[in-house]
Design a protein around this motif. Sequence first.
Motif, PDB file in Angstrom:
ATOM      1  N   ARG A 178      -3.156   7.509   4.915  1.00 21.58           N
ATOM      2  CA  ARG A 178      -2.639   6.007   4.786  1.00 21.58           C
ATOM      3  C   ARG A 178      -3.221   5.283   6.272  1.00 21.58           C
ATOM      4  O   ARG A 178      -3.697   4.221   6.231  1.00 21.58           O
ATOM      5  N   TYR A 237       0.824  -1.247   0.096  1.00 20.79           N
ATOM      6  CA  TYR A 237      -0.072   0.088  -0.009  1.00 20.79           C
ATOM      7  C   TYR A 237       0.983   1.363  -0.027  1.00 20.79           C
ATOM      8  O   TYR A 237       1.632   1.445   0.915  1.00 20.79           O
ATOM      9  N   PHE A 282      -7.622  -2.128   5.236  1.00 22.58           N
ATOM     10  CA  PHE A 282      -6.735  -3.093   4.671  1.00 22.58           C
ATOM     11  C   PHE A 282      -6.290  -4.247   5.670  1.00 22.58           C
ATOM     12  O   PHE A 282      -6.195  -5.378   5.197  1.00 22.58           O
ATOM     13  N   GLU A 325       3.496  -1.108   4.179  1.00 20.12           N
ATOM     14  CA  GLU A 325       3.135   0.334   3.936  1.00 20.12           C
ATOM     15  C   GLU A 325       4.372   0.886   3.226  1.00 20.12           C
ATOM     16  O   GLU A 325       5.485   0.647   3.613  1.00 20.12           O
ATOM     17  N   SER A 377      -6.893   4.077   5.767  1.00 19.89           N
ATOM     18  CA  SER A 377      -7.032   3.046   5.008  1.00 19.89           C
ATOM     19  C   SER A 377      -6.618   1.521   5.579  1.00 19.89           C
ATOM     20  O   SER A 377      -6.954   0.586   5.198  1.00 19.89           O
TER      21      SER A 377
END
Length: 666
Positions: free
Chosen positions: A27, A19, A34, A43, A30
């Motif tokens: 971030r 991601y 996720f 990440e 989300s």
Amino acid sequence: MESVFKKCIVDARNLTLLYVEDNVGARAGSMLIFEEFFGHVIEAVDGEDGLEKFKQNHVDLIITDINMPILNGLEMAERIRKMSPQTPILILSAYNEAEYFIESIRLGVEGYLLKPVEIGQFMEVLGRVIEKIHLRSEHDKLQTLLTQYVEITDKSAIVSKTDKEGVITYVNDAFCTISGFSRDEVIGEKHSIVSHKDTPQQLFKELWETISSGEMWQGIIKNRCKNGSSYYIKTAIKPIFNPQGEVVEYIALYNDITEVMNPKKQLFDYINSTPEAVVVLLKIEDFSTVEDFYSNDLVDLLEHILGEKLLEGITKECPFGKIYTLGFGEYALAIDKNKCPLSVDMLGQKIKELLKTIEASTIHLNEIEYSASLLASLAYGGKEPYQSAHFGIKKAERAKINFIVATDLILEMQAQAQVNMGIIVAVKKALSSSGIISYFQPIIDNKTRKIAKFESLVRLVDDNHNLWFPSDFLEISKKGRYYTQITQQVLNNSFQALYETEAGITINLSAVDIEEQVTRQKIINLLDLHKEHTHRITFELLEDANVKEFETIKEFIKEVKACGVSIAIDDFGSGYSNFERLLDYEPDIIKIDGSLVKNIATDDYSISIVKTIVSFANEHDIKTVAEFVENEAIFNILKELGVDYSQGYYFSKPKLLEEYKGIVGF
């Protein structure tokens, strides 16, 4: 559909996601989504970081933002494509990045996720990506085909072949999936079987002229599924030659770009190209019932006719250029605020008048007459007008009204979402740090005034040692996977309390708890582990109007009562409680609703109801408990009426169990 979503969730657990997002807030939000789906999430803070982490790790799927410093999402995707052409890539779009769509299509990305990420859309796109991942092994087998297939095979996973006359000789699974036709239905036919009437004949003429001359044709075609719905495909068709240079067949590969071309995307494109937009969303009430009752053709006809009526009715007052039929009974209208001649109040009034006109009219669907009832939400400019209008529809449904002004409602929803996210984070931390605890409130024997039982009540202790009550976090927890974990911790706390007191322990259980197989099994295991103390356990069933599995609850009651457990019914005497359900559950204890108890000293009606409940309970050998006993006057009345037990602040607020040590009856 639910089984498809469950399979999607199971499959995603085996995947590693990369991601890539430079915005810290986006971030973090989300990642909470996720991490719930994927087995492992890596990440990355920008494109360069994402590229390096892709090189260093095994990655099954990439989700990336576009605008990032150093290396943007598309530049990163292009480099990754060169290293790993088959790794699925999803682009995060903020609606205003339409100029990147063609470039992303050229790169062969699998689709778009719209910011902020919504679970419904995310599941939809994820399902397609997982399907493509599954098809990868099939795609690998195709590598043994003729080398001249390689160029076009690399462009897409949806494949068809025809002979030189255009008759279909082969289609792959993806073709069948997207079109809805089986191989047997399409092989031997021409591609006209999937052609949509909206696709101009001139396009097909140019296509055949190009491939007949030996050239590859590329373009976008609108096709028709077997069920009549539409899909858009980016198409590449290449002639295949024999050693003599003669065309022997044609191979075509496609990319599904329906999400880019659908009406909602067109609506977003218009909104994003407008400095400030006025958006009206309309929804047919109970559309799922309409779908169940009518055929697909009649539903399509209804949506078409109703769309025309809505556009015709509103354009008399305001020059909306078109109506967007979004599917599932939803429509949208949009106009530049500077071009709207009506104020928000005037436009709202016209929309309400239009709704009345539509509801009073009759729509003729061949031999069937239909009267439509609609909801409408108006976002008159402001922040993210589509999302505001979308939330407005949901708010109107909850409030049971047919019209709402939803301008800037997105701000309210985002603020609430932020609060909810904070609650979820607190719950998650509490579960991992023993922060889910139980307070206990005594239940007093009215005859002896000694403690007979303790009711176990859940509390949350956060990082700052603040005490949270169930109303602060329990409902939000029900929307995620943490509610079951909370219930299991409360069960552990409550059974442990058996060894800290000689009194009974009462544990609250909702229908959601009992309907959850994991929770039922947890309870059975605990009863078996503490079998010598089960006679001191009472399960208090919370009244619930939304019981889905009534037989499961009855079986559970039967099973735990066989272990010596008592069953109590909570909040009896108001709301949806009834004597018939009482007999179905065969409880040992009735807990009289607190609203009756609080008013019993001043309200004859409450006294009459409590008398009736006590009489019924005595007749069926059921004990009674009165909660919300706040003073001596209430206690004396309850005792005189024959209520067996009392619970409330008159005796004690809920406390930690050790705080009761030394009290009579402990």
